[in-house]
Design a protein around this motif. Structure first.
Motif, PDB file in Angstrom:
ATOM      1  N   ASP A   1    -124.157  58.198   4.784  1.00 10.32           N
ATOM      2  CA  ASP A   1    -124.198  59.608   5.171  1.00 10.32           C
ATOM      3  C   ASP A   1    -122.918  60.359   4.805  1.00 10.32           C
ATOM      4  O   ASP A   1    -122.754  61.526   5.178  1.00 10.32           O
TER       5      ASP A   1
ATOM      6  N   GLU B   1    -128.674  71.960  -1.071  1.00  9.50           N
ATOM      7  CA  GLU B   1    -128.927  71.311   0.215  1.00  9.50           C
ATOM      8  C   GLU B   1    -127.771  70.373   0.528  1.00  9.50           C
ATOM      9  O   GLU B   1    -127.361  69.566  -0.309  1.00  9.50           O
TER      10      GLU B   1
ATOM     11  N   SER C   1    -127.657  67.814   2.360  1.00  7.14           N
ATOM     12  CA  SER C   1    -128.043  66.404   2.342  1.00  7.14           C
ATOM     13  C   SER C   1    -128.052  65.817   0.933  1.00  7.14           C
ATOM     14  O   SER C   1    -127.969  64.599   0.765  1.00  7.14           O
TER      15      SER C   1
ATOM     16  N   THR D   1    -125.268  63.246   0.009  1.00  5.19           N
ATOM     17  CA  THR D   1    -125.135  61.940   0.660  1.00  5.19           C
ATOM     18  C   THR D   1    -126.187  61.010   0.078  1.00  5.19           C
ATOM     19  O   THR D   1    -127.229  61.464  -0.414  1.00  5.19           O
TER      20      THR D   1
ATOM     21  N   ASN E   1    -128.150  58.877   1.718  1.00  6.30           N
ATOM     22  CA  ASN E   1    -129.388  58.973   2.501  1.00  6.30           C
ATOM     23  C   ASN E   1    -130.133  60.269   2.203  1.00  6.30           C
ATOM     24  O   ASN E   1    -131.360  60.266   2.067  1.00  6.30           O
ATOM     25  N   GLY E   2    -129.413  61.366   2.111  1.00 10.99           N
ATOM     26  CA  GLY E   2    -130.056  62.641   1.811  1.00 10.99           C
ATOM     27  C   GLY E   2    -130.696  62.659   0.443  1.00 10.99           C
ATOM     28  O   GLY E   2    -131.817  63.139   0.276  1.00 10.99           O
TER      29      GLY E   2
ATOM     30  N   GLU F   1    -133.869  60.666   0.550  1.00 11.02           N
ATOM     31  CA  GLU F   1    -134.942  61.406   1.221  1.00 11.02           C
ATOM     32  C   GLU F   1    -135.530  62.491   0.319  1.00 11.02           C
ATOM     33  O   GLU F   1    -136.751  62.644   0.239  1.00 11.02           O
TER      34      GLU F   1
END
Length: 84
Positions: free
Chosen positions: A29, A65, A67, A70, A72-73, A76
């Motif tokens: 993250d 964005e 996220s 990162t 994890n972002g 996703e």
């Protein structure tokens, strides 16, 4: 397309980043640019490699964005694009 996005991302960073996989997995993250795992030139390669590997195309909104910066972002976002 049956492809493990997380594994692909981790392998890509392991090959192209300044840190090893253990650090990557412990900091999923963290902002990988701010942390210095990759620089802006390598980031361009990351985007090109993702678009080629997963046959997707990012738009400008996705780049903004929070996220996206990162692991994890990014996983996703990519997962939602691949599984639309």
């Amino acid at each position: 397309m049956e492809r493990n996005i997380k594994e692909w991302i981790l392998e890509w960073f392991e090959e192209n980043a300044t840190v090893d996989r253990t650090v990557l997995e412990a900091n999923m993250d963290e902002n990988y640019l701010t942390a210095g795992y990759i620089d802006s030139f390598v980031f361009i390669s990351l985007i090109a490699d993702i678009e080629e590997e997963f046959e997707v195309e990012f738009d400008n909104d996705q780049f903004t964005e929070r996220s996206f910066a990162t692991l994890n972002g990014l996983i996703e976002i990519l997962d939602s694009m691949v599984n639309e």
